[in-house]
Design an enzyme around this catalytic site. Sequence first.
Site, PDB file in Angstrom:
ATOM      1  N   GLY A  41       1.102  -1.663  -0.782  1.00  0.00           N
ATOM      2  CA  GLY A  41      -0.084   0.020  -0.444  1.00  0.00           C
ATOM      3  C   GLY A  41       0.755   1.348  -0.126  1.00  0.00           C
ATOM      4  O   GLY A  41      -0.044   2.469  -0.605  1.00  0.00           O
ATOM      5  N   ASP A  96       0.409   3.676   4.285  1.00  0.00           N
ATOM      6  CA  ASP A  96      -0.319   4.502   3.377  1.00  0.00           C
ATOM      7  C   ASP A  96      -0.914   4.890   4.486  1.00  0.00           C
ATOM      8  O   ASP A  96      -2.544   5.941   4.632  1.00  0.00           O
ATOM      9  CB  ASP A  96      -1.073   3.131   2.488  1.00  0.00           C
ATOM     10  CG  ASP A  96      -1.725   1.907   2.405  1.00  0.00           C
ATOM     11  OD1 ASP A  96      -1.235   1.499   4.080  1.00  0.00           O
ATOM     12  OD2 ASP A  96      -2.130   1.762   1.812  1.00  0.00           O
ATOM     13  N   ASP A  99      -5.926   1.953  10.161  1.00  0.00           N
ATOM     14  CA  ASP A  99      -7.080   1.567  10.535  1.00  0.00           C
ATOM     15  C   ASP A  99      -7.394   1.494  11.852  1.00  0.00           C
ATOM     16  O   ASP A  99      -7.780   1.948  12.412  1.00  0.00           O
ATOM     17  CB  ASP A  99      -7.793   1.041   8.971  1.00  0.00           C
ATOM     18  CG  ASP A  99      -9.190   0.644   8.893  1.00  0.00           C
ATOM     19  OD1 ASP A  99     -10.543   1.675   9.083  1.00  0.00           O
ATOM     20  OD2 ASP A  99      -9.036  -0.419   8.421  1.00  0.00           O
ATOM     21  N   LYS A 127      -7.837   6.837   9.452  1.00  0.00           N
ATOM     22  CA  LYS A 127      -8.814   6.523   9.816  1.00  0.00           C
ATOM     23  C   LYS A 127      -9.082   6.772  11.469  1.00  0.00           C
ATOM     24  O   LYS A 127      -9.728   5.014  11.880  1.00  0.00           O
ATOM     25  CB  LYS A 127      -9.178   4.973   9.095  1.00  0.00           C
ATOM     26  CG  LYS A 127     -10.842   5.235   8.241  1.00  0.00           C
ATOM     27  CD  LYS A 127     -11.115   3.963   7.204  1.00  0.00           C
ATOM     28  CE  LYS A 127     -10.487   3.577   6.826  1.00  0.00           C
ATOM     29  NZ  LYS A 127     -10.822   2.515   6.049  1.00  0.00           N
ATOM     30  N   PHE A 148     -14.543   3.107   2.803  1.00  0.00           N
ATOM     31  CA  PHE A 148     -12.905   2.731   2.293  1.00  0.00           C
ATOM     32  C   PHE A 148     -12.364   3.831   1.072  1.00  0.00           C
ATOM     33  O   PHE A 148     -13.454   3.771   0.040  1.00  0.00           O
ATOM     34  CB  PHE A 148     -13.919   1.114   1.175  1.00  0.00           C
ATOM     35  CG  PHE A 148     -12.395   0.139   1.083  1.00  0.00           C
ATOM     36  CD1 PHE A 148     -11.780  -0.246   1.814  1.00  0.00           C
ATOM     37  CD2 PHE A 148     -12.656   0.184  -0.493  1.00  0.00           C
ATOM     38  CE1 PHE A 148     -10.644  -1.243   2.104  1.00  0.00           C
ATOM     39  CE2 PHE A 148     -10.730  -0.336  -0.305  1.00  0.00           C
ATOM     40  CZ  PHE A 148     -10.398  -1.578   1.266  1.00  0.00           C
ATOM     41  N   ASP A 155      -5.390   0.001  -2.407  1.00  0.00           N
ATOM     42  CA  ASP A 155      -6.853  -1.189  -3.473  1.00  0.00           C
ATOM     43  C   ASP A 155      -7.894  -1.439  -2.462  1.00  0.00           C
ATOM     44  O   ASP A 155      -7.659  -1.627  -1.850  1.00  0.00           O
ATOM     45  CB  ASP A 155      -5.826  -2.211  -3.878  1.00  0.00           C
ATOM     46  CG  ASP A 155      -5.623  -3.567  -2.707  1.00  0.00           C
ATOM     47  OD1 ASP A 155      -5.174  -2.646  -1.182  1.00  0.00           O
ATOM     48  OD2 ASP A 155      -6.263  -4.130  -2.775  1.00  0.00           O
ATOM     49  N   ARG A 161      -4.906   0.623  -7.481  1.00  0.00           N
ATOM     50  CA  ARG A 161      -3.314   1.482  -6.986  1.00  0.00           C
ATOM     51  C   ARG A 161      -3.027   2.154  -7.555  1.00  0.00           C
ATOM     52  O   ARG A 161      -1.751   3.271  -7.167  1.00  0.00           O
ATOM     53  CB  ARG A 161      -2.606   0.164  -6.822  1.00  0.00           C
ATOM     54  CG  ARG A 161      -2.736  -0.543  -5.234  1.00  0.00           C
ATOM     55  CD  ARG A 161      -1.871  -1.242  -5.015  1.00  0.00           C
ATOM     56  NE  ARG A 161      -2.471  -2.885  -4.441  1.00  0.00           N
ATOM     57  CZ  ARG A 161      -1.975  -2.946  -3.493  1.00  0.00           C
ATOM     58  NH1 ARG A 161      -1.440  -2.043  -2.486  1.00  0.00           N
ATOM     59  NH2 ARG A 161      -2.403  -4.151  -3.139  1.00  0.00           N
TER      60      ARG A 161
HETATM   61  P1  IMP Z   1      -5.047  -1.469  10.261  1.00  0.00           P
HETATM   62  O1  IMP Z   1      -6.481  -1.769   9.903  1.00  0.00           O
HETATM   63  O2  IMP Z   1      -5.008  -0.342  10.939  1.00  0.00           O
HETATM   64  O3  IMP Z   1      -4.158  -3.001  10.220  1.00  0.00           O
HETATM   65  O4  IMP Z   1      -4.882  -1.343   8.596  1.00  0.00           O
HETATM   66  C1  IMP Z   1      -4.316  -2.494   7.538  1.00  0.00           C
HETATM   67  C2  IMP Z   1      -4.117  -2.307   6.498  1.00  0.00           C
HETATM   68  O5  IMP Z   1      -5.424  -2.103   5.872  1.00  0.00           O
HETATM   69  C3  IMP Z   1      -3.540  -1.042   5.834  1.00  0.00           C
HETATM   70  O6  IMP Z   1      -2.108  -0.589   5.692  1.00  0.00           O
HETATM   71  C4  IMP Z   1      -4.611  -0.349   3.929  1.00  0.00           C
HETATM   72  O7  IMP Z   1      -3.168  -1.156   3.251  1.00  0.00           O
HETATM   73  C5  IMP Z   1      -5.057  -1.347   4.770  1.00  0.00           C
HETATM   74  N1  IMP Z   1      -6.112  -0.349   4.785  1.00  0.00           N
HETATM   75  C6  IMP Z   1      -7.364  -0.057   5.108  1.00  0.00           C
HETATM   76  N2  IMP Z   1      -8.185   0.345   5.093  1.00  0.00           N
HETATM   77  C7  IMP Z   1      -7.757   1.077   3.813  1.00  0.00           C
HETATM   78  C8  IMP Z   1      -8.995   1.369   2.937  1.00  0.00           C
HETATM   79  O8  IMP Z   1      -9.801   2.420   3.622  1.00  0.00           O
HETATM   80  N3  IMP Z   1      -8.720   1.230   2.055  1.00  0.00           N
HETATM   81  C9  IMP Z   1      -7.700   0.541   1.428  1.00  0.00           C
HETATM   82  N4  IMP Z   1      -6.556  -0.122   2.329  1.00  0.00           N
HETATM   83  C10 IMP Z   1      -7.341  -0.223   3.120  1.00  0.00           C
HETATM   84 MG    MG Z   2      -0.836  -1.325   3.772  1.00  0.00          MG
END
Ligand code: IMP
Ligand code: MG
Length: 174
Positions: A41, A96, A99, A127, A148, A155, A161
Amino acid sequence: MFIGTPLITEEQIQRKVKELAQKISNDYAQKDLIVIGILKGSFMFFSDLIRYIKSPLKIDFIIASSYVKDSSSGEVKIHYFPREEIQGKDILLVDDIIDTGISLQYIREKILEQNPASLKICVLLDKKERRIIEVPIDYIGFSVPNKFIVGYGLDYQERFRNIPYITIFKKEAK
Ligand code: IMP
Ligand code: MG
């Protein structure tokens, strides 16, 4: 390719990336910096960011994937870990988006196990509403709504991407 109006335009992204790079250049002027991008990402953000950083640096990557089984549990798998020695080095992790925080928390722990001199984290997008684990973030580009997001490296099922701006994904997009 047009899949929706930009939430964040190319110009806004580039301005912000330069601003972040300037702060990083100041903070690491006298340091032995290794910038580690979390793939896939962050690839576009990472390559823009490092070209604006003026202080000397090395680069490496982490390839990680996360599988979220339900909204409160996630499993992170690391497929590639940096070859550059981390012990005693100043590490900047670049991702990137943050979340839930599950991936970054896991990766952060893995880096800390290697005893770096310091560890900071830079993310382009935050986010916040979705956070499950609080991870300390040192450089943040933009806050985004609980939608999203695709484009500029992010992606949906490996697509979109290459869009040069950031937009909210809609199911009917081609
Ligand atoms: P986490 O939930 O913080 O562990 O996020 C894990 C990964 O999910 C991030 O590094 C992104 O690659 C992907 N991700 C989370 N939210 C989004 C989104 O809204 N769009 C695309 N990828 C996302
Ligand atoms: Mg990522």
